[in-house]
Design an enzyme around this catalytic site. Structure first.
Site, PDB file in Angstrom:
ATOM      1  N   LYS A 113      36.265  41.464  48.771  1.00 26.23           N
ATOM      2  CA  LYS A 113      35.938  41.484  47.338  1.00 26.23           C
ATOM      3  C   LYS A 113      34.440  41.572  47.183  1.00 26.23           C
ATOM      4  O   LYS A 113      33.687  41.122  48.053  1.00 26.23           O
ATOM      5  CB  LYS A 113      36.418  40.194  46.666  1.00 26.23           C
ATOM      6  CG  LYS A 113      36.594  40.341  45.175  1.00 26.23           C
ATOM      7  CD  LYS A 113      37.937  40.988  44.875  1.00 26.23           C
ATOM      8  CE  LYS A 113      38.240  41.097  43.414  1.00 26.23           C
ATOM      9  NZ  LYS A 113      39.678  41.364  43.185  1.00 26.23           N
ATOM     10  N   GLY A 227      41.713  44.168  28.589  1.00 18.26           N
ATOM     11  CA  GLY A 227      41.044  45.198  29.396  1.00 18.26           C
ATOM     12  C   GLY A 227      42.117  46.148  29.918  1.00 18.26           C
ATOM     13  O   GLY A 227      43.192  46.272  29.326  1.00 18.26           O
ATOM     14  N   ASN A 228      41.850  46.783  31.039  1.00 18.66           N
ATOM     15  CA  ASN A 228      42.793  47.764  31.586  1.00 18.66           C
ATOM     16  C   ASN A 228      44.191  47.170  31.774  1.00 18.66           C
ATOM     17  O   ASN A 228      45.185  47.686  31.249  1.00 18.66           O
ATOM     18  CB  ASN A 228      42.236  48.337  32.901  1.00 18.66           C
ATOM     19  CG  ASN A 228      43.193  49.332  33.544  1.00 18.66           C
ATOM     20  OD1 ASN A 228      43.964  49.994  32.846  1.00 18.66           O
ATOM     21  ND2 ASN A 228      43.171  49.426  34.859  1.00 18.66           N
ATOM     22  N   ALA A 229      44.274  46.026  32.481  1.00 18.60           N
ATOM     23  CA  ALA A 229      45.594  45.459  32.790  1.00 18.60           C
ATOM     24  C   ALA A 229      46.299  44.962  31.529  1.00 18.60           C
ATOM     25  O   ALA A 229      47.485  45.253  31.317  1.00 18.60           O
ATOM     26  CB  ALA A 229      45.455  44.325  33.807  1.00 18.60           C
ATOM     27  N   GLY A 230      45.598  44.233  30.682  1.00 16.54           N
ATOM     28  CA  GLY A 230      46.213  43.650  29.487  1.00 16.54           C
ATOM     29  C   GLY A 230      46.643  44.712  28.491  1.00 16.54           C
ATOM     30  O   GLY A 230      47.756  44.668  27.952  1.00 16.54           O
TER      31      GLY A 230
HETATM   32  N1  GLU Z   1      40.747  44.538  41.790  1.00 13.24           N
HETATM   33  C1  GLU Z   1      42.132  44.768  42.002  1.00 13.24           C
HETATM   34  C2  GLU Z   1      42.799  43.524  42.546  1.00 13.24           C
HETATM   35  O1  GLU Z   1      42.326  42.424  42.357  1.00 13.24           O
HETATM   36  C3  GLU Z   1      42.401  46.029  42.824  1.00 13.24           C
HETATM   37  C4  GLU Z   1      41.859  46.000  44.210  1.00 13.24           C
HETATM   38  C5  GLU Z   1      42.018  47.323  44.967  1.00 13.24           C
HETATM   39  O2  GLU Z   1      42.577  48.242  44.411  1.00 13.24           O
HETATM   40  O3  GLU Z   1      41.537  47.370  46.094  1.00 13.24           O
HETATM   41  O4  GLU Z   1      43.845  43.569  43.130  1.00 13.24           O
END
Ligand code: GLU
Length: 423
Positions: A113, A227-230
């Site tokens: 991350k 956002g995108n997910a919500g």
């Molecule tokens: N940020 C997203 C997650 O927390 C996607 C991570 C990715 O696609 O590598 O799963």
């Protein structure tokens, strides 16, 4: 092992929470102590400074992080967050959760991350581009298609991924779309990636509703975070017949028991910058929204929003964690006792990284899939991860989060053993 695995008191530090969850899963599986010992610290942690020329002409230095939790099961994989409250411990926790998520779905990755401490809402497009490129220059040596593959997360998007891919490709002297996922289609992105987190989340809600005999056509949902997910989850849920009764974002919250049209709301937010003030709705407090009447609650923003203090009053039967880490361990215990079905983050939001994996495979092969191929494979992988988690929770009589971590950890521990890490 039990003595080593004593549960700590509730803390808001996401890294302590992630570790506690890891410990509990190791204990429940009765694993070799070395598994916990190796996984409790990320393999590599990088802190970088990113000097950026601002539009005013002055130089401002931003702090960025990249954490690679483990490569036990493949190169590190996980998003990059741009947010003013990013901390190293948060990024470490998120990297550990990525390891658990990738292995729950069965992807050939370990977790990673990244984060940059900044407020992207206050940056011009040019400043954002220079910051994104600067971050990649700072970590170029430690990422790569077979080392560590970043992606979007909170407040980052396909445009930022395209700049990052471009910067990396220039620095290494070859076109390298496989270094990062979540890119626009024109820059090697995959069909279905931008909707993938929400699609995966809605697949898990559909499966959970089957287990609970909940008729989605009569169900009401509250979405925290737009956002995108919500935003996409609310649209996909309403396509399944679910009534969206409440939505919030960082500026405010709205509630309407008769239903909110998610498409009109997305348009309104695009024009005004927030869901706040959307016509025909009661304006409510963001914290209060979580406790209002609904069947499905989708936290789709940040960590630690469902806590020991509000968990007793949450009315939803299903909580689908589109966000990472929205529920504290204390809240988990309360929700479990109350019989609320929590679809844990590493399952509910795994659709994003799953299609990231498909994007990376397409980049490595230079062979691109149809939207249907992406969607069918996603549905298969997420449904399978749901079924494994549910079966584990039933068989061992444990909460779903612990069950998901156990399914995942079995795979990680097997790889560690086979690779000779535990001898
Ligand atoms: N940020 C997203 C997650 O927390 C996607 C991570 C990715 O696609 O590598 O799963």
């Amino acid at each position: 092992m039990a003595a080593e695995l004593k549960i700590q008191h509730e803390t808001d530090n996401p890294f302590h929470i992630a570790r506690q969850q890891l410990r509990e899963a190791c204990e429940a599986l009765n694993l070799d102590l070395s598994v916990y010992e190796i996984l409790k610290e990320p393999a590599r942690v990088y802190t970088v400074s990113i000097p950026v020329k601002m539009d005013s002409g002055e130089i401002k230095t931003f702090i960025g992080y990249r954490v690679q939790h483990t490569d036990a099961t493949g190169p590190a994989k996980g998003g990059i967050r741009f947010h003013p409250d990013v901390t190293l411990d948060e990024v470490k926790a998120l990297s550990m959760w990525m390891t658990m998520k990738c292995n729950l779905v069965g992807l050939p990755y370990g977790g990673g991350k990244g984060g940059v401490v900044c407020n992207p809402k206050r940056l011009s497009k040019g400043e954002l581009e220079r910051l994104s490129r600067g971050y990649i220059r700072a970590i170029v040596d430690v990422i790569g298609p077979d080392k560590d593959i970043p992606a979007p997360d909170v407040y980052t998007n396909p445009q930022i991924m395209a700049w990052m891919m471009d910067e990396y490709s220039k620095l290494v002297g070859r076109y390298s779309p496989g270094v990062i996922t979540g890119k626009p289609l024109s820059a090697g992105g995959s069909l279905g990636r931008s909707e993938a987190t929400a699609r995966g989340c809605v697949f898990t809600i559909r499966e959970a509703a089957k287990c609970l005999n909940l008729d989605l056509g009569n169900a009401r949902a509250i979405i925290q975070g737009f956002g995108n997910a919500g935003c996409t989850s609310s649209r996909l849920l309403s396509e399944l017949g679910v009534t969206i009764v409440g939505v919030s974002d960082s500026q405010g919250a709205i509630y309407n028991p008769d239903g909110i049209d998610p498409i009109a709301l997305a348009k309104y937010k695009a024009e005004t910058g927030s869901v706040k003030g959307f016509p025909g709705c009661q304006q409510v407090d963001g914290d209060a929204l979580l406790e209002m009447p609904c069947d499905i609650l989708v936290p789709a923003a940040l960590e630690n929003v469902i806590t020991g203090s509000n968990a007793p009053r949450i009315q939803a039967r299903i909580i689908a964690e589109a966000a990472n880490g929205p529920t504290t361990p204390e809240a988990d215990e309360i929700l479990h006792k109350r019989g609320v079905m929590v679809i844990p983050d590493i399952l509910a939001n795994a659709g994003g990284v799953t299609v990231s994996y498909f994007e990376w495979v397409q980049n490595l092969q230079n062979f691109y899939w149809t939207a249907d191929e992406v969607m069918q494979r996603l549905e298969y992988m997420i449904t399978q991860a749901f079924n494994k988690t549910y079966a584990m929770s039933q068989e061992k009589n444990v909460p779903t989060r612990l069950a998901a971590n156990m399914v995942s950890l079995e795979r990680i521990a097997q790889a560690m053993a086979d690779r000779g890490w535990l001898n």
